[in-house]
Design a protein around this motif. Structure first.
Motif, PDB file in Angstrom:
ATOM      1  N   GLY A 108      15.954 -14.700  -8.621  1.00  0.00           N
ATOM      2  CA  GLY A 108      16.436 -15.135  -7.318  1.00  0.00           C
ATOM      3  C   GLY A 108      15.321 -15.144  -6.285  1.00  0.00           C
ATOM      4  N   GLU A 109      15.724 -15.312  -5.007  1.00  0.00           N
ATOM      5  CA  GLU A 109      14.799 -15.338  -3.879  1.00  0.00           C
ATOM      6  C   GLU A 109      14.864 -13.990  -3.136  1.00  0.00           C
ATOM      7  OE1 GLU A 109      12.897 -17.939  -3.253  1.00  0.00           O
ATOM      8  OE2 GLU A 109      13.771 -19.234  -4.809  1.00  0.00           O
ATOM      9  N   TYR A 110      13.699 -13.427  -2.870  1.00  0.00           N
ATOM     10  CA  TYR A 110      13.641 -12.126  -2.217  1.00  0.00           C
ATOM     11  C   TYR A 110      12.705 -12.193  -1.000  1.00  0.00           C
ATOM     12  CZ  TYR A 110      15.798 -10.450  -6.507  1.00  0.00           C
ATOM     13  OH  TYR A 110      16.645 -10.260  -7.570  1.00  0.00           O
ATOM     14  N   SER A 111      13.181 -11.651   0.138  1.00  0.00           N
ATOM     15  CA  SER A 111      12.380 -11.542   1.356  1.00  0.00           C
ATOM     16  C   SER A 111      11.973 -10.084   1.533  1.00  0.00           C
ATOM     17  CB  SER A 111      13.188 -12.017   2.569  1.00  0.00           C
ATOM     18  OG  SER A 111      13.532 -13.383   2.438  1.00  0.00           O
ATOM     19  N   GLY A 112      10.683  -9.804   1.430  1.00  0.00           N
ATOM     20  CA  GLY A 112      10.203  -8.426   1.528  1.00  0.00           C
ATOM     21  C   GLY A 112       9.230  -8.249   2.681  1.00  0.00           C
ATOM     22  N   SER A 113       8.783  -7.004   2.846  1.00  0.00           N
ATOM     23  CA  SER A 113       7.819  -6.706   3.904  1.00  0.00           C
ATOM     24  C   SER A 113       7.006  -5.484   3.529  1.00  0.00           C
ATOM     25  CB  SER A 113       8.534  -6.466   5.241  1.00  0.00           C
ATOM     26  OG  SER A 113       9.363  -5.315   5.162  1.00  0.00           O
ATOM     27  N   MET A 114       5.840  -5.385   4.184  1.00  0.00           N
ATOM     28  CA  MET A 114       4.990  -4.199   4.030  1.00  0.00           C
ATOM     29  C   MET A 114       4.549  -3.751   5.420  1.00  0.00           C
ATOM     30  SD  MET A 114       1.655  -2.917   4.039  1.00  0.00           S
ATOM     31  CE  MET A 114       0.495  -4.227   3.667  1.00  0.00           C
ATOM     32  N   ILE A 115       4.806  -2.473   5.736  1.00  0.00           N
ATOM     33  CA  ILE A 115       4.399  -1.894   7.026  1.00  0.00           C
ATOM     34  C   ILE A 115       3.212  -0.972   6.775  1.00  0.00           C
ATOM     35  CG2 ILE A 115       5.098  -0.500   8.999  1.00  0.00           C
ATOM     36  CD1 ILE A 115       7.994  -1.286   8.392  1.00  0.00           C
ATOM     37  N   ALA A 116       2.080  -1.307   7.394  1.00  0.00           N
ATOM     38  CA  ALA A 116       0.870  -0.475   7.293  1.00  0.00           C
ATOM     39  C   ALA A 116       0.705   0.316   8.596  1.00  0.00           C
ATOM     40  CB  ALA A 116      -0.347  -1.350   7.039  1.00  0.00           C
ATOM     41  N   THR A 117       0.445   1.606   8.471  1.00  0.00           N
ATOM     42  CA  THR A 117       0.404   2.485   9.652  1.00  0.00           C
ATOM     43  C   THR A 117      -0.871   3.323   9.654  1.00  0.00           C
ATOM     44  OG1 THR A 117       2.828   2.617   9.588  1.00  0.00           O
ATOM     45  CG2 THR A 117       1.666   4.275  10.897  1.00  0.00           C
ATOM     46  N   ASN A 118      -1.429   3.515  10.864  1.00  0.00           N
ATOM     47  CA  ASN A 118      -2.479   4.529  11.070  1.00  0.00           C
ATOM     48  C   ASN A 118      -2.265   5.166  12.440  1.00  0.00           C
ATOM     49  OD1 ASN A 118      -3.492   2.748  12.950  1.00  0.00           O
ATOM     50  ND2 ASN A 118      -5.334   2.211  11.775  1.00  0.00           N
ATOM     51  N   SER A 119      -3.227   5.882  12.915  1.00  0.00           N
ATOM     52  CA  SER A 119      -3.048   6.607  14.172  1.00  0.00           C
ATOM     53  C   SER A 119      -2.922   5.685  15.375  1.00  0.00           C
ATOM     54  CB  SER A 119      -4.226   7.580  14.389  1.00  0.00           C
ATOM     55  OG  SER A 119      -5.451   6.868  14.397  1.00  0.00           O
ATOM     56  N   CYS A 120      -3.334   4.451  15.238  1.00  0.00           N
ATOM     57  CA  CYS A 120      -3.242   3.482  16.343  1.00  0.00           C
ATOM     58  C   CYS A 120      -1.911   2.750  16.373  1.00  0.00           C
ATOM     59  CB  CYS A 120      -4.376   2.479  16.251  1.00  0.00           C
ATOM     60  SG  CYS A 120      -6.006   3.213  16.483  1.00  0.00           S
ATOM     61  N   ALA A 175      -5.482   1.457   7.217  1.00  0.00           N
ATOM     62  CA  ALA A 175      -4.154   2.072   7.199  1.00  0.00           C
ATOM     63  C   ALA A 175      -4.213   3.400   6.459  1.00  0.00           C
ATOM     64  CB  ALA A 175      -3.147   1.148   6.545  1.00  0.00           C
ATOM     65  N   THR A 176      -3.350   4.302   6.874  1.00  0.00           N
ATOM     66  CA  THR A 176      -3.266   5.614   6.218  1.00  0.00           C
ATOM     67  C   THR A 176      -1.949   5.820   5.488  1.00  0.00           C
ATOM     68  OG1 THR A 176      -2.473   6.574   8.294  1.00  0.00           O
ATOM     69  CG2 THR A 176      -4.843   6.672   7.871  1.00  0.00           C
ATOM     70  N   SER A 177      -0.959   4.971   5.771  1.00  0.00           N
ATOM     71  CA  SER A 177       0.324   5.066   5.064  1.00  0.00           C
ATOM     72  C   SER A 177       0.956   3.676   4.988  1.00  0.00           C
ATOM     73  CB  SER A 177       1.274   6.049   5.755  1.00  0.00           C
ATOM     74  OG  SER A 177       1.638   5.582   7.042  1.00  0.00           O
ATOM     75  N   TYR A 178       1.876   3.531   4.035  1.00  0.00           N
ATOM     76  CA  TYR A 178       2.468   2.223   3.778  1.00  0.00           C
ATOM     77  C   TYR A 178       3.952   2.385   3.482  1.00  0.00           C
ATOM     78  CZ  TYR A 178      -2.483   1.436   2.882  1.00  0.00           C
ATOM     79  OH  TYR A 178      -3.848   1.418   2.991  1.00  0.00           O
ATOM     80  N   LEU A 179       4.702   1.363   3.861  1.00  0.00           N
ATOM     81  CA  LEU A 179       6.110   1.324   3.500  1.00  0.00           C
ATOM     82  C   LEU A 179       6.439  -0.100   3.046  1.00  0.00           C
ATOM     83  CD1 LEU A 179       8.924   2.537   3.242  1.00  0.00           C
ATOM     84  CD2 LEU A 179       9.323   1.909   5.660  1.00  0.00           C
ATOM     85  N   ALA A 182       1.344   0.596  13.949  1.00  0.00           N
ATOM     86  CA  ALA A 182       1.796  -0.004  12.694  1.00  0.00           C
ATOM     87  C   ALA A 182       1.789  -1.520  12.818  1.00  0.00           C
ATOM     88  CB  ALA A 182       3.196   0.488  12.334  1.00  0.00           C
ATOM     89  N   ASP A 183       1.634  -2.172  11.687  1.00  0.00           N
ATOM     90  CA  ASP A 183       1.710  -3.635  11.632  1.00  0.00           C
ATOM     91  C   ASP A 183       2.511  -4.010  10.381  1.00  0.00           C
ATOM     92  OD1 ASP A 183       1.374  -6.224  12.386  1.00  0.00           O
ATOM     93  OD2 ASP A 183      -0.679  -6.404  11.653  1.00  0.00           O
ATOM     94  N   THR A 184       3.222  -5.131  10.488  1.00  0.00           N
ATOM     95  CA  THR A 184       4.110  -5.545   9.404  1.00  0.00           C
ATOM     96  C   THR A 184       3.694  -6.908   8.864  1.00  0.00           C
ATOM     97  OG1 THR A 184       5.970  -4.349  10.374  1.00  0.00           O
ATOM     98  CG2 THR A 184       6.495  -6.060   8.766  1.00  0.00           C
ATOM     99  N   VAL A 185       3.715  -7.029   7.568  1.00  0.00           N
ATOM    100  CA  VAL A 185       3.483  -8.311   6.885  1.00  0.00           C
ATOM    101  C   VAL A 185       4.728  -8.643   6.070  1.00  0.00           C
ATOM    102  CG1 VAL A 185       2.094  -9.550   5.188  1.00  0.00           C
ATOM    103  CG2 VAL A 185       1.002  -7.936   6.752  1.00  0.00           C
ATOM    104  N   ASP A 186       5.271  -9.838   6.292  1.00  0.00           N
ATOM    105  CA  ASP A 186       6.431 -10.294   5.538  1.00  0.00           C
ATOM    106  C   ASP A 186       5.985 -11.151   4.348  1.00  0.00           C
ATOM    107  OD1 ASP A 186       8.278  -9.107   7.315  1.00  0.00           O
ATOM    108  OD2 ASP A 186       8.095 -10.829   8.673  1.00  0.00           O
ATOM    109  N   PHE A 187       6.775 -11.133   3.288  1.00  0.00           N
ATOM    110  CA  PHE A 187       6.453 -11.979   2.124  1.00  0.00           C
ATOM    111  C   PHE A 187       7.741 -12.447   1.454  1.00  0.00           C
ATOM    112  CE2 PHE A 187       6.388  -7.545   0.723  1.00  0.00           C
ATOM    113  CZ  PHE A 187       7.214  -7.562  -0.400  1.00  0.00           C
ATOM    114  N   GLU A 188       7.614 -13.575   0.758  1.00  0.00           N
ATOM    115  CA  GLU A 188       8.733 -14.160   0.014  1.00  0.00           C
ATOM    116  C   GLU A 188       8.370 -14.181  -1.471  1.00  0.00           C
ATOM    117  OE1 GLU A 188      11.623 -15.170   1.348  1.00  0.00           O
ATOM    118  OE2 GLU A 188      10.974 -14.725   3.409  1.00  0.00           O
ATOM    119  N   ILE A 189       9.316 -13.793  -2.289  1.00  0.00           N
ATOM    120  CA  ILE A 189       9.130 -13.821  -3.738  1.00  0.00           C
ATOM    121  C   ILE A 189      10.244 -14.653  -4.362  1.00  0.00           C
ATOM    122  CG2 ILE A 189       9.177 -12.446  -5.858  1.00  0.00           C
ATOM    123  CD1 ILE A 189       7.839 -10.217  -4.403  1.00  0.00           C
TER     124      ILE A 189
END
Length: 213
Positions: free
Chosen positions: A32-44, A6-10, A46-53
């Motif tokens: 409390g309970e939190y539902s988050g995500s991370m989006i990894a991007t490159n020239s091909c 990946a070259t960038s992240y959100l 983006a893909d997203t990973v969800d997580f719970e905290i």
């Protein structure tokens, strides 16, 4: 972040806060309970990973209690005041009956004189915490009343106090009269049967004994 290529992240942390760092550090302002995500991007693309905290409220064990000083066979009411995310309690009462309890607000009987500590452990998903109050309960040695008597004259009775562990006394002579002397001498107005009662006291412990003369 274990992403590769990946070259960038959100990052979306689930509390309306975001970051574009590769390995961010985030501080939440509340539990409390939190539902988050991370989006990894490159020239091909983006893909997203969800997580719970799950941020649990820390456990702080604590309790209140009724009066904790008295005579043997003394009853003490304990009240749980623990805070946080817990689902199990374990009380320990050295010298008490019961010696352990899982109740919210147990009542404990102390039959043996002495000074005793009390401990409470609260346990849950957030871990456990123990609060111990050393030398909290003081059970006193009760007085043991006892006396003998002798009629020194036809209507005059001399009382001998044989009490143990007592510091003060109160006599009633069965004719409406009383005394707080240690070894009183009492004169009756008439012959007859009288119930004598001696109340022997030691701090907060008061015990009575009666005898007919």
């Amino acid at each position: 972040n274990f992403s590769s290529g990946a070259t960038s992240y959100l990052w979306n942390f689930g509390d309306n806060q975001t970051s574009t760092l590769e390995n961010p550090e985030h501080t939440y302002t509340d539990y409390g309970e939190y539902s988050g995500s991370m989006i990894a991007t490159n020239s091909c693309g983006a893909d997203t990973v969800d997580f719970e905290i799950s941020l649990l409220v820390p456990i702080m064990a604590g309790f209140n209690y009724s009066d904790v000083a008295g005579c043997a066979s003394y009853e003490v009411q304990f009240t749980n005041t623990s805070t946080g995310t817990y689902d199990e309690l374990l009380w320990t009462f050295p010298g008490g009956t019961p010696s352990t309890s899982s109740e919210q607000n147990p009542v404990v009987i102390y039959d043996t004189p002495g000074v005793f500590s009390v401990s409470l452990t609260a346990t849950g998903a957030a871990g456990s915490n123990t609060f111990t109050f050393d030398n909290l309960v003081e059970i006193l040695v009760p007085a043991t009343p006892g006396f003998s008597w002798e009629a020194t004259e036809p209507l005059i009775v001399s009382f001998t106090n044989n009490s143990l562990n007592a510091t003060s006394y109160f006599w009633t002579f069965g004719d409406g009269e009383s005394s707080n002397e240690v070894n009183p001498i009492h004169e009756y107005a008439a012959f007859g049967d009288y119930e004598i009662t001696l109340n022997a006291e030691n701090q907060d412990c008061s015990v009575s004994k009666s005898q007919d003369i």
